[in-house]
Design a protein around this motif. Structure first.
Motif, PDB file in Angstrom:
ATOM      1  N   GLN A   5       0.828  -1.203   0.000  1.00  8.25           N
ATOM      2  CA  GLN A   5       0.000   0.000   0.000  1.00  8.25           C
ATOM      3  C   GLN A   5       0.863   1.253   0.000  1.00  8.25           C
ATOM      4  N   SER A   6       1.948   1.272   0.767  1.00  6.65           N
ATOM      5  CA  SER A   6       2.786   2.465   0.802  1.00  6.65           C
ATOM      6  C   SER A   6       3.744   2.507  -0.386  1.00  6.65           C
ATOM      7  N   ILE A   7       3.932   1.400  -1.072  1.00  4.80           N
ATOM      8  CA  ILE A   7       4.794   1.346  -2.254  1.00  4.80           C
ATOM      9  C   ILE A   7       3.985   1.661  -3.512  1.00  4.80           C
ATOM     10  N   ALA A   8       2.715   1.282  -3.509  1.00  5.08           N
ATOM     11  CA  ALA A   8       1.857   1.525  -4.667  1.00  5.08           C
ATOM     12  C   ALA A   8       1.829   3.017  -4.983  1.00  5.08           C
ATOM     13  N   GLY A   9       1.968   3.327  -6.264  1.00  7.02           N
ATOM     14  CA  GLY A   9       1.922   4.706  -6.702  1.00  7.02           C
ATOM     15  C   GLY A   9       3.253   5.435  -6.671  1.00  7.02           C
ATOM     16  N   GLN A  10       4.264   4.872  -6.004  1.00  5.70           N
ATOM     17  CA  GLN A  10       5.568   5.519  -5.988  1.00  5.70           C
ATOM     18  C   GLN A  10       6.228   5.387  -7.355  1.00  5.70           C
ATOM     19  N   LEU A  11       7.031   6.380  -7.687  1.00  8.01           N
ATOM     20  CA  LEU A  11       7.821   6.377  -8.914  1.00  8.01           C
ATOM     21  C   LEU A  11       9.272   6.166  -8.511  1.00  8.01           C
ATOM     22  N   VAL A  12       9.878   5.095  -8.996  1.00 10.76           N
ATOM     23  CA  VAL A  12      11.239   4.738  -8.612  1.00 10.76           C
ATOM     24  C   VAL A  12      12.053   4.469  -9.872  1.00 10.76           C
ATOM     25  N   ARG A 102      17.069   1.705   6.613  1.00  8.26           N
ATOM     26  CA  ARG A 102      16.187   2.515   7.460  1.00  8.26           C
ATOM     27  C   ARG A 102      16.878   3.798   7.900  1.00  8.26           C
ATOM     28  N   LEU A 103      18.112   3.675   8.377  1.00 13.29           N
ATOM     29  CA  LEU A 103      18.828   4.859   8.855  1.00 13.29           C
ATOM     30  C   LEU A 103      19.233   5.791   7.723  1.00 13.29           C
ATOM     31  N   ALA A 104      19.499   5.237   6.546  1.00 17.87           N
ATOM     32  CA  ALA A 104      19.816   6.082   5.394  1.00 17.87           C
ATOM     33  C   ALA A 104      18.651   7.013   5.082  1.00 17.87           C
ATOM     34  N   ARG A 105      17.433   6.521   5.204  1.00 21.87           N
ATOM     35  CA  ARG A 105      16.251   7.353   4.979  1.00 21.87           C
ATOM     36  C   ARG A 105      15.974   8.252   6.179  1.00 21.87           C
ATOM     37  N   GLN A 106      15.938   7.682   7.385  1.00 18.56           N
ATOM     38  CA  GLN A 106      15.570   8.455   8.569  1.00 18.56           C
ATOM     39  C   GLN A 106      16.536   9.594   8.866  1.00 18.56           C
ATOM     40  N   HIS A 107      17.816   9.314   8.795  1.00 20.50           N
ATOM     41  CA  HIS A 107      18.824  10.288   9.241  1.00 20.50           C
ATOM     42  C   HIS A 107      19.483  11.067   8.110  1.00 20.50           C
ATOM     43  N   ASN A 108      19.588  10.473   6.937  1.00 17.55           N
ATOM     44  CA  ASN A 108      20.330  11.109   5.839  1.00 17.55           C
ATOM     45  C   ASN A 108      19.448  11.550   4.680  1.00 17.55           C
ATOM     46  N   ASP A 109      18.164  11.271   4.752  1.00 16.50           N
ATOM     47  CA  ASP A 109      17.234  11.566   3.667  1.00 16.50           C
ATOM     48  C   ASP A 109      17.788  11.067   2.332  1.00 16.50           C
ATOM     49  N   ALA A 110      18.396   9.876   2.367  1.00 14.37           N
ATOM     50  CA  ALA A 110      18.935   9.285   1.145  1.00 14.37           C
ATOM     51  C   ALA A 110      17.820   9.170   0.115  1.00 14.37           C
ATOM     52  N   ASN A 111      18.146   9.512  -1.130  1.00 13.65           N
ATOM     53  CA  ASN A 111      17.144   9.409  -2.186  1.00 13.65           C
ATOM     54  C   ASN A 111      17.477   8.322  -3.206  1.00 13.65           C
ATOM     55  N   ARG A 126      15.692  -7.313  -1.464  1.00 18.02           N
ATOM     56  CA  ARG A 126      14.247  -7.042  -1.447  1.00 18.02           C
ATOM     57  C   ARG A 126      13.849  -6.388  -0.125  1.00 18.02           C
ATOM     58  N   ASP A 127      14.360  -6.909   0.977  1.00 19.03           N
ATOM     59  CA  ASP A 127      14.044  -6.329   2.287  1.00 19.03           C
ATOM     60  C   ASP A 127      14.592  -4.914   2.417  1.00 19.03           C
ATOM     61  N   CYS A 128      15.814  -4.694   1.935  1.00 13.17           N
ATOM     62  CA  CYS A 128      16.395  -3.343   1.962  1.00 13.17           C
ATOM     63  C   CYS A 128      15.537  -2.380   1.169  1.00 13.17           C
ATOM     64  N   LEU A 129      15.114  -2.787  -0.008  1.00 17.33           N
ATOM     65  CA  LEU A 129      14.293  -1.928  -0.855  1.00 17.33           C
ATOM     66  C   LEU A 129      12.968  -1.603  -0.188  1.00 17.33           C
ATOM     67  N   ARG A 130      12.319  -2.594   0.372  1.00 21.09           N
ATOM     68  CA  ARG A 130      11.028  -2.368   1.052  1.00 21.09           C
ATOM     69  C   ARG A 130      11.192  -1.357   2.179  1.00 21.09           C
ATOM     70  N   VAL A 131      12.210  -1.543   3.015  1.00 24.57           N
ATOM     71  CA  VAL A 131      12.436  -0.623   4.133  1.00 24.57           C
ATOM     72  C   VAL A 131      12.775   0.775   3.618  1.00 24.57           C
ATOM     73  N   PHE A 132      13.627   0.855   2.615  1.00 27.82           N
ATOM     74  CA  PHE A 132      14.015   2.144   2.049  1.00 27.82           C
ATOM     75  C   PHE A 132      12.794   2.921   1.549  1.00 27.82           C
ATOM     76  N   LEU A 133      11.900   2.241   0.859  1.00 27.30           N
ATOM     77  CA  LEU A 133      10.745   2.910   0.261  1.00 27.30           C
ATOM     78  C   LEU A 133       9.638   3.232   1.254  1.00 27.30           C
ATOM     79  N   THR A 134       9.637   2.595   2.395  1.00 30.45           N
ATOM     80  CA  THR A 134       8.554   2.812   3.363  1.00 30.45           C
ATOM     81  C   THR A 134       9.009   3.563   4.605  1.00 30.45           C
ATOM     82  N   THR A 135      10.223   4.057   4.611  1.00 35.62           N
ATOM     83  CA  THR A 135      10.741   4.812   5.751  1.00 35.62           C
ATOM     84  C   THR A 135      10.834   6.284   5.379  1.00 35.62           C
ATOM     85  N   ALA A 136      10.362   7.127   6.269  1.00 34.05           N
ATOM     86  CA  ALA A 136      10.387   8.577   6.033  1.00 34.05           C
ATOM     87  C   ALA A 136      11.603   9.216   6.702  1.00 34.05           C
TER      88      ALA A 136
END
Length: 152
Positions: A5-12, A102-111, A126-136
């Motif tokens: 649900q949180s991945i749907a609609g994202q452009l990657v 997770r920390l790359a997104r949370q702390h570094n706003d990695a894009n 796959r797990d890294c990608l899921r976490v990366f895309l669903t972490t703010a």
């Protein structure tokens, strides 16, 4: 892939060299099945290519706004992330596990998530990608640090 649900609609955007093309294709297909839109910047085969060309292609896609998030894959994830990070619009993080992602997104706003096809299996990727895309990004005290990366 969970959290569809949180991945749907994202452009990657995705890019890889010859060592990473199979993993790139597998991850991109999973995102499509989860309802995400994928931009495939290549490569599209296993013939030898130069990873800086694909890191640069990703950097241009991020810098010109075609994509807000990207995934890079080469043998280790190191070289292609170095190439992409030469562009100040990119904050590519080479991640080996979900904590890194997770920390790359949370702390570094990695894009951009960079992965090593020769250093991890598809399940970890796959797990890294899921976490990366669903972490703010948390912002707060981290924002001034990210601002310094952009201003450098």
């Amino acid at each position: 892939m969970t959290n569809s649900q949180s991945i749907a609609g994202q452009l990657v955007a995705f890019a890889a060299d010859h060592a990473g093309v199979a993993l790139k294709d597998a991850l991109a297909q999973e995102l499509r099945e989860a309802g995400a839109e994928v931009i495939d910047l290549g490569t599209h085969g296993e013939d030898s290519v130069d990873y800086p060309d694909y890191g640069t292609a990703m950097a241009h896609a991020i810098a010109d706004g075609r994509a807000a998030l990207g995934v890079l894959v080469c043998g280790t994830g190191i070289g292609i992330s170095i190439a992409a990070n030469r562009n100040p619009a990119v904050r590519a993080a080479r991640c080996a596990n979900t904590t890194d992602a997770r920390l790359a997104r949370q702390h570094n706003d990695a894009n951009v998530l960079a992965l090593g096809a020769r250093t991890m299996g598809v399940e970890v990727a796959r797990d890294c990608l899921r976490v990366f895309l669903t972490t703010a990004f948390e912002g707060g005290r981290h924002q001034r640090r990210v601002d310094k990366l952009t201003d450098a």
